[in-house]
Design an enzyme around this catalytic site. Sequence first.
Site, PDB file in Angstrom:
ATOM      1  N   SER A   1       0.698  -1.212  -0.042  1.00  0.00           N
ATOM      2  CA  SER A   1       0.146   0.026  -0.029  1.00  0.00           C
ATOM      3  C   SER A   1       0.886   1.400  -0.057  1.00  0.00           C
ATOM      4  O   SER A   1       1.986   1.288   0.501  1.00  0.00           O
ATOM      5  CB  SER A   1      -1.046  -0.104   1.226  1.00  0.00           C
ATOM      6  OG  SER A   1      -1.700  -1.047   1.144  1.00  0.00           O
TER       7      SER A   1
HETATM    8  N1  SAH Z   1      -0.371  -5.189   4.145  1.00  0.00           N
HETATM    9  C1  SAH Z   1       0.405  -5.303   2.787  1.00  0.00           C
HETATM   10  C2  SAH Z   1      -0.460  -5.012   1.452  1.00  0.00           C
HETATM   11  C3  SAH Z   1      -1.186  -6.210   1.171  1.00  0.00           C
HETATM   12  S1  SAH Z   1      -2.127  -6.031  -0.417  1.00  0.00           S
HETATM   13  C4  SAH Z   1       1.555  -4.639   2.858  1.00  0.00           C
HETATM   14  O1  SAH Z   1       2.115  -3.885   3.954  1.00  0.00           O
HETATM   15  O2  SAH Z   1       2.511  -5.043   1.918  1.00  0.00           O
HETATM   16  C5  SAH Z   1      -3.289  -7.330   0.220  1.00  0.00           C
HETATM   17  C6  SAH Z   1      -2.890  -8.546   0.529  1.00  0.00           C
HETATM   18  O3  SAH Z   1      -3.759  -9.542   1.008  1.00  0.00           O
HETATM   19  C7  SAH Z   1      -2.322  -9.494  -0.823  1.00  0.00           C
HETATM   20  O4  SAH Z   1      -1.017  -9.930  -0.455  1.00  0.00           O
HETATM   21  C8  SAH Z   1      -3.291 -10.503  -0.775  1.00  0.00           C
HETATM   22  O5  SAH Z   1      -2.800 -11.587  -1.207  1.00  0.00           O
HETATM   23  C9  SAH Z   1      -3.757 -10.592   0.407  1.00  0.00           C
HETATM   24  N2  SAH Z   1      -5.326 -11.713   0.623  1.00  0.00           N
HETATM   25  C10 SAH Z   1      -6.080 -11.250  -0.113  1.00  0.00           C
HETATM   26  N3  SAH Z   1      -7.315 -12.100   0.286  1.00  0.00           N
HETATM   27  C11 SAH Z   1      -6.957 -12.790   1.280  1.00  0.00           C
HETATM   28  C12 SAH Z   1      -7.311 -13.699   2.271  1.00  0.00           C
HETATM   29  N4  SAH Z   1      -8.604 -13.845   2.176  1.00  0.00           N
HETATM   30  N5  SAH Z   1      -6.557 -14.065   3.474  1.00  0.00           N
HETATM   31  C13 SAH Z   1      -5.375 -13.303   3.741  1.00  0.00           C
HETATM   32  N6  SAH Z   1      -4.744 -12.702   2.923  1.00  0.00           N
HETATM   33  C14 SAH Z   1      -5.523 -12.189   1.853  1.00  0.00           C
END
Ligand code: SAH
Length: 232
Positions: free
Chosen positions: A79
């Site tokens: 993000s």
């Molecule tokens: N917080 C992260 C940004 C993540 S983007 C950072 O600081 O880099 C969102 C993430 O959520 C992605 O990696 C995606 O794979 C994950 N995601 C999506 N659906 C999910 C689920 N049901 N359970 C766990 N992770 C999930």
Amino acid sequence: MFKILFLISFVFNIGHAQSDYNKKRDVMISNQLVARGIKDPATLIAMRKVPREQFVPENMKQYAYQDNPLHIGSGQTISQPYIVAFMTQILQLESRDKVLEIGTGSGYQAAVLAEIVKTVYTIEIVEELGVSAKKTLKELGYDNVTVRIGDGYNGWKEHEPFDAIIVTAGIETIPQPLLDQLVDGGRMIIPVGPSNRRNLVLVTKKNGKIKMKKVLPVRFVPFVRDKKGDQE
Ligand code: SAH
């Protein structure tokens, strides 16, 4: 002699690159965060401390402090710094708190949280990302973060209740298990709504009653469900 000169220039270059990142981080804090109203001291201190460049692929390091999200592989993103700070600040975290994050991604948001609170539990559905985040967090010494690979829809029952929950993938409706695992008096921030019209929603639980408030329109990668169910 040459060897020594080489060594000196090598060390100097590393030091130079590091101070470059520190400078970029300072500029990011003032131009992207403070200028837009981030003022919680704990959030600003954490954002000043966590080396964001360590959470992005080698070829993206030079862009780590840009005012936008970045690709981290497996079709996912880290993000934008402002969104990380906004979501952290709004949770009004205390040093004794236990936090659950759904969507570990690069591990950057987890590291920012780990600078502030006692314990962070974080779940990532894409194995490759979860494994890489675990490694980065360990290398940087964040031993108060536990990463698990799996579908975070059902939260993390063994460690409930959580003082705060942060969801970093966009979803149509708030998962009931996450509401259940929030402590009374707890806060949750989550991007909710149809994919083209999502808002960060602040959820609070008080005397068993849930309150929700839209706080910011956002775009997030989608929350996906693991058809096989949780893996661990
Ligand atoms: N917080 C992260 C940004 C993540 S983007 C950072 O600081 O880099 C969102 C993430 O959520 C992605 O990696 C995606 O794979 C994950 N995601 C999506 N659906 C999910 C689920 N049901 N359970 C766990 N992770 C999930």
